[in-house]
Design a protein around this motif. Structure first.
Motif, mmCIF file in Angstrom:
data_model
loop_
_atom_site.group_PDB
_atom_site.id
_atom_site.type_symbol
_atom_site.label_atom_id
_atom_site.label_comp_id
_atom_site.label_asym_id
_atom_site.label_seq_id
_atom_site.Cartn_x
_atom_site.Cartn_y
_atom_site.Cartn_z
ATOM 1 N N GLY A 56 11.503 5.704 -2.994
ATOM 2 C CA GLY A 56 11.570 6.428 -4.259
ATOM 3 C C GLY A 56 12.608 5.844 -5.210
ATOM 4 O O GLY A 56 12.374 5.739 -6.411
ATOM 5 N N GLN A 57 13.761 5.456 -4.665
ATOM 6 C CA GLN A 57 14.796 4.840 -5.497
ATOM 7 C C GLN A 57 14.322 3.492 -6.032
ATOM 8 O O GLN A 57 14.553 3.163 -7.197
ATOM 9 N N ALA A 58 13.653 2.717 -5.197
ATOM 10 C CA ALA A 58 13.145 1.412 -5.620
ATOM 11 C C ALA A 58 12.131 1.576 -6.755
ATOM 12 O O ALA A 58 12.164 0.834 -7.744
ATOM 13 N N VAL A 59 11.261 2.562 -6.628
ATOM 14 C CA VAL A 59 10.277 2.831 -7.683
ATOM 15 C C VAL A 59 10.994 3.252 -8.961
ATOM 16 O O VAL A 59 10.699 2.740 -10.052
ATOM 17 N N GLY A 60 11.944 4.158 -8.838
ATOM 18 C CA GLY A 60 12.676 4.632 -10.013
ATOM 19 C C GLY A 60 13.433 3.521 -10.726
ATOM 20 O O GLY A 60 13.376 3.405 -11.956
ATOM 21 N N ASP A 117 0.821 -1.220 0.000
ATOM 22 C CA ASP A 117 0.000 0.000 0.000
ATOM 23 C C ASP A 117 0.850 1.263 0.000
ATOM 24 O O ASP A 117 0.498 2.254 -0.637
ATOM 25 N N ALA A 118 2.001 1.236 0.661
ATOM 26 C CA ALA A 118 2.896 2.396 0.671
ATOM 27 C C ALA A 118 3.492 2.623 -0.721
ATOM 28 O O ALA A 118 3.648 3.769 -1.163
ATOM 29 N N ILE A 119 3.797 1.539 -1.403
ATOM 30 C CA ILE A 119 4.353 1.644 -2.757
ATOM 31 C C ILE A 119 3.309 2.238 -3.697
ATOM 32 O O ILE A 119 3.601 3.171 -4.454
ATOM 33 N N GLU A 120 2.097 1.698 -3.648
ATOM 34 C CA GLU A 120 1.028 2.204 -4.516
ATOM 35 C C GLU A 120 0.770 3.683 -4.252
ATOM 36 O O GLU A 120 0.624 4.463 -5.190
ATOM 37 N N GLN A 121 0.725 4.060 -2.994
ATOM 38 C CA GLN A 121 0.482 5.452 -2.630
ATOM 39 C C GLN A 121 1.611 6.347 -3.171
ATOM 40 O O GLN A 121 1.352 7.422 -3.712
ATOM 41 N N HIS A 122 2.833 5.889 -3.033
ATOM 42 C CA HIS A 122 3.984 6.656 -3.527
ATOM 43 C C HIS A 122 3.881 6.858 -5.043
ATOM 44 O O HIS A 122 4.066 7.976 -5.535
ATOM 45 N N ILE A 123 3.607 5.789 -5.773
ATOM 46 C CA ILE A 123 3.523 5.885 -7.233
ATOM 47 C C ILE A 123 2.375 6.800 -7.637
ATOM 48 O O ILE A 123 2.530 7.652 -8.520
ATOM 49 N N SER A 129 -0.076 -1.477 -10.335
ATOM 50 C CA SER A 129 -0.201 -2.802 -9.713
ATOM 51 C C SER A 129 1.034 -3.653 -9.992
ATOM 52 O O SER A 129 1.566 -4.302 -9.093
ATOM 53 N N TYR A 130 1.488 -3.641 -11.228
ATOM 54 C CA TYR A 130 2.663 -4.436 -11.600
ATOM 55 C C TYR A 130 3.901 -3.953 -10.845
ATOM 56 O O TYR A 130 4.619 -4.746 -10.229
ATOM 57 N N PHE A 131 4.174 -2.658 -10.905
ATOM 58 C CA PHE A 131 5.360 -2.120 -10.242
ATOM 59 C C PHE A 131 5.308 -2.351 -8.736
ATOM 60 O O PHE A 131 6.309 -2.731 -8.122
ATOM 61 N N SER A 132 4.149 -2.134 -8.139
ATOM 62 C CA SER A 132 4.011 -2.322 -6.696
ATOM 63 C C SER A 132 4.314 -3.755 -6.302
ATOM 64 O O SER A 132 5.027 -4.016 -5.328
#
Length: 107
Positions: free
Chosen positions: A43-47, A7-13, A26-29
Motif C-alpha cells: 500500500g505504501q509503495a502504491v501511494g 498481479d498483486a499490485i494490480e489487484q491492490h490498485i 498498468s503503468y503504476f504496476s
C-alpha cells in the motif's frame, strides 16, 4: 528489500482505487514491480508511486521549483490537486455502478 508481484499490485490498485484508469494501473504496476522497496508495504509503495507521478505529471510542481519556490512550499501548493485526483480514483466509476444496478435488476 521487497519486490511485489505484478498481479498483486494490480489487484491492490483495482481494489483500493477502482476509479483508476486501466492504462494508469498498468503503468503504476510496472513501475512498482521493477523497484526494490525498503521497509514499505504494498500500500505504501502504491501511494508513493501515485503521489510522485501525479505531483510531477499532473501539477505545476516542477514549474514552481524552477521559479525558485521552496520544495516543501511547492508540495503544499500542489497537494490539494493530488488529493482530489486520488479521491476520484478511490471511487467506483459511475458507469460501473450503473452496470451493476442493471445486472441486479435483471436477476
Amino acid at each position: 528489500m521487497a519486490k511485489f508481484p505484478l498481479d498483486a499490485i494490480e489487484q491492490h490498485i483495482r481494489y483500493h482505487h477502482p476509479g483508476c484508469p486501466d492504462f494508469a494501473i498498468s503503468y503504476f504496476s510496472s513501475e512498482i514491480a521493477q523497484r526494490d522497496w525498503r521497509d514499505a508495504s504494498l500500500g505504501q509503495a502504491v501511494g508513493i508511486t501515485m503521489q510522485t507521478f501525479l505531483r510531477h505529471e499532473m501539477t505545476d510542481y516542477d514549474t514552481l521549483l524552477l521559479l525558485g519556490i521552496d520544495r516543501s512550499e511547492a508540495r503544499d501548493r500542489v497537494q490539494p490537486r493530488i488529493d482530489a485526483m486520488l479521491k476520484v480514483w478511490r471511487k467506483k466509476p459511475k458507469a460501473a455502478k450503473r452496470k451493476q444496478a442493471r445486472e441486479v435488476d435483471n436477476v
